[in-house]
Design an enzyme around this catalytic site. Structure first.
Site, PDB file in Angstrom:
ATOM      1  N   HIS A 153      53.664  44.212  32.472  1.00  0.00           N
ATOM      2  CA  HIS A 153      52.969  43.503  31.375  1.00  0.00           C
ATOM      3  C   HIS A 153      51.647  42.866  31.825  1.00  0.00           C
ATOM      4  O   HIS A 153      50.822  42.524  30.993  1.00  0.00           O
ATOM      5  CB  HIS A 153      53.891  42.456  30.723  1.00  0.00           C
ATOM      6  CG  HIS A 153      54.045  41.182  31.493  1.00  0.00           C
ATOM      7  ND1 HIS A 153      54.364  39.993  30.894  1.00  0.00           N
ATOM      8  CD2 HIS A 153      53.923  40.921  32.815  1.00  0.00           C
ATOM      9  CE1 HIS A 153      54.411  39.047  31.830  1.00  0.00           C
ATOM     10  NE2 HIS A 153      54.164  39.580  32.984  1.00  0.00           N
ATOM     11  N   ASP A 154      51.467  42.736  33.153  1.00  0.00           N
ATOM     12  CA  ASP A 154      50.210  42.183  33.678  1.00  0.00           C
ATOM     13  C   ASP A 154      49.064  43.192  33.670  1.00  0.00           C
ATOM     14  O   ASP A 154      47.909  42.803  33.833  1.00  0.00           O
ATOM     15  CB  ASP A 154      50.401  41.743  35.143  1.00  0.00           C
ATOM     16  CG  ASP A 154      51.154  40.432  35.258  1.00  0.00           C
ATOM     17  OD1 ASP A 154      51.130  39.644  34.295  1.00  0.00           O
ATOM     18  OD2 ASP A 154      51.764  40.198  36.314  1.00  0.00           O
ATOM     19  N   ASN A 177      49.114  35.662  25.594  1.00  0.00           N
ATOM     20  CA  ASN A 177      48.947  35.013  26.897  1.00  0.00           C
ATOM     21  C   ASN A 177      48.497  36.003  27.964  1.00  0.00           C
ATOM     22  O   ASN A 177      47.708  35.658  28.837  1.00  0.00           O
ATOM     23  CB  ASN A 177      50.227  34.305  27.328  1.00  0.00           C
ATOM     24  CG  ASN A 177      49.991  33.410  28.512  1.00  0.00           C
ATOM     25  OD1 ASN A 177      49.073  32.589  28.490  1.00  0.00           O
ATOM     26  ND2 ASN A 177      50.746  33.593  29.570  1.00  0.00           N
ATOM     27  N   ASP A 197      51.111  42.262  46.604  1.00  0.00           N
ATOM     28  CA  ASP A 197      50.045  43.190  46.189  1.00  0.00           C
ATOM     29  C   ASP A 197      50.490  44.630  46.387  1.00  0.00           C
ATOM     30  O   ASP A 197      50.126  45.300  47.355  1.00  0.00           O
ATOM     31  CB  ASP A 197      48.759  42.908  46.949  1.00  0.00           C
ATOM     32  CG  ASP A 197      47.578  43.650  46.320  1.00  0.00           C
ATOM     33  OD1 ASP A 197      47.828  44.551  45.485  1.00  0.00           O
ATOM     34  OD2 ASP A 197      46.427  43.342  46.661  1.00  0.00           O
ATOM     35  N   PHE A 198      51.294  45.107  45.424  1.00  0.00           N
ATOM     36  CA  PHE A 198      51.918  46.441  45.508  1.00  0.00           C
ATOM     37  C   PHE A 198      50.914  47.573  45.300  1.00  0.00           C
ATOM     38  O   PHE A 198      51.246  48.722  45.506  1.00  0.00           O
ATOM     39  CB  PHE A 198      53.055  46.527  44.487  1.00  0.00           C
ATOM     40  CG  PHE A 198      52.819  45.654  43.283  1.00  0.00           C
ATOM     41  CD1 PHE A 198      51.881  45.994  42.338  1.00  0.00           C
ATOM     42  CD2 PHE A 198      53.508  44.455  43.134  1.00  0.00           C
ATOM     43  CE1 PHE A 198      51.630  45.185  41.243  1.00  0.00           C
ATOM     44  CE2 PHE A 198      53.268  43.629  42.039  1.00  0.00           C
ATOM     45  CZ  PHE A 198      52.320  43.993  41.082  1.00  0.00           C
ATOM     46  N   TYR A 202      46.621  33.529  42.038  1.00  0.00           N
ATOM     47  CA  TYR A 202      47.022  32.819  43.269  1.00  0.00           C
ATOM     48  C   TYR A 202      45.809  32.147  43.899  1.00  0.00           C
ATOM     49  O   TYR A 202      45.645  32.173  45.103  1.00  0.00           O
ATOM     50  CB  TYR A 202      47.609  33.802  44.296  1.00  0.00           C
ATOM     51  CG  TYR A 202      48.675  34.755  43.801  1.00  0.00           C
ATOM     52  CD1 TYR A 202      49.538  34.399  42.767  1.00  0.00           C
ATOM     53  CD2 TYR A 202      48.825  36.009  44.380  1.00  0.00           C
ATOM     54  CE1 TYR A 202      50.524  35.273  42.341  1.00  0.00           C
ATOM     55  CE2 TYR A 202      49.817  36.888  43.955  1.00  0.00           C
ATOM     56  CZ  TYR A 202      50.661  36.512  42.928  1.00  0.00           C
ATOM     57  OH  TYR A 202      51.625  37.383  42.522  1.00  0.00           O
TER      58      TYR A 202
END
Ligand code: ASE
Length: 299
Positions: A209-210, A256, A190-191, A148
């Site tokens: 997956h991040d 990716n 932002d958990f 971001y």
């Protein structure tokens, strides 16, 4: 012998070699507004007319349009005055901005962000980490800060990622009967920092997956704490085969995640282990047959 296995003429190798040229042709036609113009026009248009309306060179546009015909993204008909181009059903449905199933923003995210990160794929494999520093000069230490990195980039990212749900969303939500869950919380932002509100069901769509395993377990433990008894967590992710031999789309997405994030795509067993480590039980995996699958765990 099939043509793809002919070692004297390695067709498959040429195809792979040219893969990004194909991507860029589709992105460029989209970005210039070729499909939008042809949707709005009364009938097929000549290359010169399209070039003039979109403010491009005539020579560049003619080649772009012909390549789109070769890729079956456009149709063409020969009249006495020359070639006239029109959208195919596929491009009308998915490549125009105004279609409800438009993939326009997804394609633009690929073209403007993902493409630049993939320039450093070799470095990503060497370093084992994402390439924001090399590609954009921003710190790769804070993934949220990198993804971001500006208001404009955040909006591109959100629009880009949202586009796929018009194609895969229904199947993912229909995979399980969720009618027993009253309060449903779709996790975003932002958990790791923010408190997680109490709910019956937490949806984590393309979140785990991040992140590397330790961060996933930390997040799932935090969710387990907030979760009402009898509640659950719904993971929405693209799943690798257990032996990791495919599907190829998921393998590409996992690469990716290497260049763009801190995580990877995982197998059903790998997700089940993460859920089990955070004390979720009765884990069920549902493949949808499309890109995104669903995994449900209960508290
Ligand atoms: C994320 C999802 C994506 C973080 C970065 C991302 C996607 C692209 N970049 O959570 C969507 C999935 N597509 C690919 C190519 O991975």
């Amino acid at each position: 012998m099939s043509s793809t296995q002919d070692l004297d003429y390695p067709q498959i190798l040429f195809q792979y070699n040219n893969g990004f040229l194909v991507s860029k042709i589709m992105f460029t036609a989209c970005e210039l507004g070729v499909f939008d113009l042809l949707l709005e026009s009364e009938g097929p248009l000549s290359s010169d007319a399209i070039a003039e309306r979109l403010g491009t060179s005539a020579s560049g546009m003619e080649r772009l349009l012909d390549a789109c015909v070769g890729l079956k993204l456009l149709g063409v008909e020969m009249k006495s005055e020359g070639a006239f181009y029109r959208n195919t059903e596929l491009s009308n449905l998915y490549l125009t901005k105004s279609s409800p199933k438009s993939q326009y923003h997804n394609l633009m995210y690929y073209s403007k962000t993902i493409y630049l990160c993939w320039h450093y794929l070799t470095d990503a494999v060497r370093d084992g980490k994402n390439q924001y520093e090399r590609a954009f000069g921003v710190s790769s230490k804070d993934l949220f800060g990198a993804l971001y990195r500006s208001e404009e980039e955040m909006i591109k990212f959100m629009y880009g990622l949202n586009a796929i749900w018009s194609i895969c969303g229904r199947d993912v939500i229909a995979a399980f009967d969720l009618s027993a869950f009253t309060v449903i919380y779709d996790l975003g932002g932002d958990f790791f920092k923010d408190p997680i509100p109490e709910a019956d069901l937490y949806i984590l769509a393309r979140i785990l997956h991040d992140w590397a395993d330790d961060k996933c377990m930390q997040l799932l433990a935090k969710i387990h704490k907030a979760c009402k008894p009898g509640g659950g967590v719904l993971l929405v992710e693209t799943l690798l085969n257990e032996d990791k031999t495919g599907p190829i789309e998921t393998q590409l997405y996992s690469m990716n995640m290497l260049v763009q994030a801190e995580g990877k795509e995982r197998t059903p067993t790998e997700y089940s282990k993460l859920l089990t480590a955070a004390d979720f039980r009765e884990i069920q995996v549902k493949k949808t047959g499309k890109l995104y699958d669903a995994i449900l765990g209960r508290k």
